[in-house]
Write a protein that holds these residues in place. Structure first.
Motif, PDB file in Angstrom:
ATOM      1  N   UNK A 102      12.163  -8.611   3.088  1.00  0.00           N
ATOM      2  CA  UNK A 102      11.242  -8.065   2.092  1.00  0.00           C
ATOM      3  C   UNK A 102      11.683  -6.663   1.705  1.00  0.00           C
ATOM      4  N   UNK A 103      11.626  -6.391   0.416  1.00  0.00           N
ATOM      5  CA  UNK A 103      11.837  -5.020  -0.027  1.00  0.00           C
ATOM      6  C   UNK A 103      10.580  -4.538  -0.732  1.00  0.00           C
ATOM      7  N   UNK A 104      10.274  -3.282  -0.529  1.00  0.00           N
ATOM      8  CA  UNK A 104       9.215  -2.615  -1.274  1.00  0.00           C
ATOM      9  C   UNK A 104       9.908  -1.652  -2.224  1.00  0.00           C
ATOM     10  N   UNK A 105       9.320  -1.462  -3.405  1.00  0.00           N
ATOM     11  CA  UNK A 105       9.982  -0.623  -4.397  1.00  0.00           C
ATOM     12  C   UNK A 105       8.971   0.026  -5.323  1.00  0.00           C
ATOM     13  N   UNK A 106       9.408   1.098  -5.958  1.00  0.00           N
ATOM     14  CA  UNK A 106       8.631   1.720  -7.030  1.00  0.00           C
ATOM     15  C   UNK A 106       8.920   0.916  -8.289  1.00  0.00           C
ATOM     16  N   UNK A 107       7.897   0.256  -8.799  1.00  0.00           N
ATOM     17  CA  UNK A 107       8.082  -0.626  -9.947  1.00  0.00           C
ATOM     18  C   UNK A 107       8.127   0.163 -11.245  1.00  0.00           C
ATOM     19  N   UNK A 108       9.164  -0.100 -12.025  1.00  0.00           N
ATOM     20  CA  UNK A 108       9.280   0.429 -13.374  1.00  0.00           C
ATOM     21  C   UNK A 108       9.379  -0.775 -14.290  1.00  0.00           C
ATOM     22  N   UNK A 109       8.338  -1.051 -15.078  1.00  0.00           N
ATOM     23  CA  UNK A 109       8.364  -2.245 -15.927  1.00  0.00           C
ATOM     24  C   UNK A 109       9.590  -2.281 -16.840  1.00  0.00           C
ATOM     25  N   UNK A 110      10.242  -3.432 -16.870  1.00  0.00           N
ATOM     26  CA  UNK A 110      11.427  -3.615 -17.695  1.00  0.00           C
ATOM     27  C   UNK A 110      11.542  -5.089 -18.060  1.00  0.00           C
ATOM     28  N   UNK A 111      11.960  -5.349 -19.292  1.00  0.00           N
ATOM     29  CA  UNK A 111      12.163  -6.737 -19.711  1.00  0.00           C
ATOM     30  C   UNK A 111      13.382  -7.341 -19.023  1.00  0.00           C
ATOM     31  N   UNK A 132       7.494 -12.292  -5.844  1.00  0.00           N
ATOM     32  CA  UNK A 132       7.824 -11.107  -6.636  1.00  0.00           C
ATOM     33  C   UNK A 132       6.493 -10.550  -7.096  1.00  0.00           C
ATOM     34  N   UNK A 133       6.191  -9.355  -6.678  1.00  0.00           N
ATOM     35  CA  UNK A 133       4.917  -8.730  -7.031  1.00  0.00           C
ATOM     36  C   UNK A 133       5.207  -7.397  -7.699  1.00  0.00           C
ATOM     37  N   UNK A 134       5.020  -7.320  -9.020  1.00  0.00           N
ATOM     38  CA  UNK A 134       5.215  -6.035  -9.672  1.00  0.00           C
ATOM     39  C   UNK A 134       4.102  -5.081  -9.251  1.00  0.00           C
ATOM     40  N   UNK A 135       4.328  -3.815  -9.444  1.00  0.00           N
ATOM     41  CA  UNK A 135       3.318  -2.832  -9.059  1.00  0.00           C
ATOM     42  C   UNK A 135       2.094  -2.887  -9.938  1.00  0.00           C
ATOM     43  N   UNK A 136       0.962  -2.600  -9.371  1.00  0.00           N
ATOM     44  CA  UNK A 136      -0.288  -2.547 -10.125  1.00  0.00           C
ATOM     45  C   UNK A 136      -0.446  -1.170 -10.753  1.00  0.00           C
ATOM     46  N   UNK A 137      -0.757  -1.112 -12.049  1.00  0.00           N
ATOM     47  CA  UNK A 137      -1.020   0.190 -12.655  1.00  0.00           C
ATOM     48  C   UNK A 137      -2.205   0.858 -11.949  1.00  0.00           C
ATOM     49  N   UNK A 138      -1.997   2.082 -11.530  1.00  0.00           N
ATOM     50  CA  UNK A 138      -3.039   2.825 -10.822  1.00  0.00           C
ATOM     51  C   UNK A 138      -2.739   4.311 -10.930  1.00  0.00           C
ATOM     52  N   UNK A 139      -3.456   5.112 -10.177  1.00  0.00           N
ATOM     53  CA  UNK A 139      -3.224   6.558 -10.206  1.00  0.00           C
ATOM     54  C   UNK A 139      -2.137   6.982  -9.223  1.00  0.00           C
ATOM     55  N   UNK A 140      -1.571   6.029  -8.485  1.00  0.00           N
ATOM     56  CA  UNK A 140      -0.447   6.320  -7.581  1.00  0.00           C
ATOM     57  C   UNK A 140       0.776   5.557  -8.095  1.00  0.00           C
TER      58      UNK A 140
END
Length: 142
Positions: free
Chosen positions: A72-81, A115-123
């Motif tokens: 498993x990898x955790x990452x800072x998600x940056x939305x990209x096509x 595959x779980x993209x990051x949820x938009x939030x305040x963090x």
């Protein structure tokens, strides 16, 4: 007492191969800010071989098959096509590589499970990708 050789995981990378089922020649880093990597551990099942004359009424076991835990990898998600992790997920299988800070490589074929993209939030939008290795992982020198 000798000085420790322990190290932190900074500069480790997670890459996707250009093939499947161990046929990759080139590996490309996933292109996201990886914040942690959980390497695939290996376990062996213990098969109960106890019989009515087992010594001292103790169970006996024989070694069974090896199994590899998911990576498993955790990452800072940056939305990209153009997301290589999403592409690996939809492809259904692939070759993957973890490169440790000292250059040692762990290669494995596997089936992406989530595959779980990051949820938009305040963090930070923290994402996660999990792949189940299939077959034997290979360690190679730097």
């Amino acid at each position: 007492m000798p000085v420790t050789s322990a190290a932190i995981g900074m500069k480790a990378t997670f890459s996707i191969g250009d093939g499947v089922d161990g046929g990759s020649v080139n590996y490309t880093p996933v292109g996201v800010e990886v914040t942690s990597i959980t390497s695939p551990g290996i376990t062996r099942e213990a098969i109960d071989a106890t019989h009515l004359e087992s010594p001292d009424d103790h169970r006996e076991y024989i070694p069974g098959l090896l199994d590899t835990d998911p990576a498993t990898i955790a990452f800072n998600y940056t939305p990209s096509a153009v997301d290589p992790l999403y592409a690996a997920m939809t492809a259904g299988k692939g070759d993957f590589r973890i490169t440790f800070p000292n250059g040692v490589k762990l290669d494995f074929s596997g089936i992406p499970q989530s595959w779980k993209p990051g949820d938009p939030s305040t963090t930070t939008m923290a994402g996660e990708f999990t792949v189940k290795p299939s077959g034997k992982p290979t360690l190679s020198a730097a």
